[in-house]
Design a protein around this motif. Sequence first.
Motif, PDB file in Angstrom:
ATOM      1  N   SER A  95       0.813  -1.216   0.000  1.00 23.39           N
ATOM      2  CA  SER A  95       0.000   0.000   0.000  1.00 23.39           C
ATOM      3  C   SER A  95       0.852   1.274   0.000  1.00 23.39           C
ATOM      4  O   SER A  95       1.629   1.495  -0.903  1.00 23.39           O
ATOM      5  CB  SER A  95      -0.956  -0.047   1.186  1.00 23.39           C
ATOM      6  N   HIS A  96       0.765   2.084   1.061  1.00 19.29           N
ATOM      7  CA  HIS A  96       1.481   3.363   1.098  1.00 19.29           C
ATOM      8  C   HIS A  96       2.824   3.264   1.816  1.00 19.29           C
ATOM      9  O   HIS A  96       3.505   4.270   1.992  1.00 19.29           O
ATOM     10  CB  HIS A  96       0.609   4.402   1.800  1.00 19.29           C
ATOM     11  N   ASP A 238      -2.102   6.445  -3.531  1.00 15.35           N
ATOM     12  CA  ASP A 238      -1.049   5.748  -2.784  1.00 15.35           C
ATOM     13  C   ASP A 238      -0.541   4.605  -3.678  1.00 15.35           C
ATOM     14  O   ASP A 238      -0.971   4.472  -4.830  1.00 15.35           O
ATOM     15  CB  ASP A 238      -1.552   5.276  -1.408  1.00 15.35           C
ATOM     16  N   ASP A 240      -0.983   1.394  -4.023  1.00 20.09           N
ATOM     17  CA  ASP A 240      -1.864   0.383  -4.614  1.00 20.09           C
ATOM     18  C   ASP A 240      -3.218   0.956  -5.010  1.00 20.09           C
ATOM     19  O   ASP A 240      -4.146   0.211  -5.338  1.00 20.09           O
ATOM     20  CB  ASP A 240      -2.024  -0.823  -3.677  1.00 20.09           C
ATOM     21  N   ASP A 242      -5.840   2.181  -3.687  1.00 18.13           N
ATOM     22  CA  ASP A 242      -7.152   2.088  -3.035  1.00 18.13           C
ATOM     23  C   ASP A 242      -7.506   3.431  -2.414  1.00 18.13           C
ATOM     24  O   ASP A 242      -8.659   3.737  -2.190  1.00 18.13           O
ATOM     25  CB  ASP A 242      -7.210   0.949  -1.996  1.00 18.13           C
TER      26      ASP A 242
END
Length: 449
Positions: A95-96, A238, A240, A242
Amino acid sequence: MRLFGTNGVRGRANEYISPEMATRVAKSLGTYMKSEGTVAIGCDTRISGQMLKSAAIAGALSAGLKVIDVGVGPTPSIQYYVRDYADAGIVITASHNPREDNGIKLIAGDGSEFPRDGERALEEIYFSEKYAVASWEKTGEFTTDPGVNDYYIRNILRSVDAESIRKRRFKVVVDTGCGAGALTLPFLLRKLGCEVLTLGAQADGTFPWRNPEPLPEALGELSDLVKKTGADFGAAHDGDADRIVFMDEKGEFVNEEVLLSMMAQYVLEGKKGPIVTPVSSSQRMADVAAAAGVELHWTAVGSINVARKMMEIGAVFGGEGNGGLIFPEHQYCRDGGMACAKLLEILASGKKVSDLTKNVPVYYNAKTKHPSKDPAATMEKVKAEALDLGLKVDTTDGVKLCFEDGWTLIRPSGTEPIFRIFAEAKTEARAEELMNRGLKMLKTAEGSE
Ligand code: MG
């Protein structure tokens, strides 16, 4: 022992998040699924993604699952695919998190995040190492599907008023930060008739442009380009995709709590129904719900809790104050691409982004952190003290003290050995005061003051 945190498992790639771990997690999933069904496996743009994805594929096949390799894509894109074509999903993403990290996230058959009890059951298999091992003729079938991101984009186009958006010929600057959103957002916007200018749109897992977390201080160029080109707004994902954050037409960063509330306002103009957000979110959401005459449900922190509650009560909208927005007409997960398409739908009525942010009630926030030693015992003491003082307490997640003119929330972090203290009030000074009150109670409970 625990493997999964608030959002899957994350850490330094090829050290903590090793190919061995990816194989074992996939074998555990296959064992949990009794060696039956199909799992879609994909990754974001991180350099170690293909390595870890290959390892996960091997583990799933070994346990006898069918595997569809869906390649590189945003988490919500893979979630949408799992919902329609698989019984579970594995997304290799951190993710982030910073460049060096990677992670593993599991997806349930309905496309939502894997439920907590499922994660616990899977951890048990993982640590016991009692895996289902398919006999040689029953090792899984393997296929690939390169159409995942196209499928996702097509379905977002169906979930918004694409015709009205196209007529406006918006100009949008996007900073996809070299993450998975580089494969979807610019193309989604083009299909919505936008003129698209891009920053960090090469899918490059060394993240040469910026770190994957879209913090306002990392988005200076995005802001400048919005201003220079007279764009309608700027958007940044971010790693990925989402989550998404926005800059208004003046290049001003839109606070994510304000974004959440303005989206809620818009959704509630169109259809009335309950909305959902975690206890850490702004009081703005309560004001928006009250103004629309609908119910607001507060949940524990974590998008999975928000999504599950939304399904349970048939909510019309939900999300977190970090740019993670959930639109049930599309899917029950945080979806940055869908959020961007929704913003365009709002703007198609002639409004500007700054008009929308101005419409949201004004609050001030303060936050700090404090090291934690024995979080469970400390939280019990904080709760007891608050009740002794006759304060209004919400214990959905941590301890939230509710006052007439604001609140403070004390909760142990799900990922670090610290407490987080958040506060919110109508003035900056009062928010600080409430934050300090929370910190003081915490220190008293610990006996350190
Ligand atoms: Mg993310």
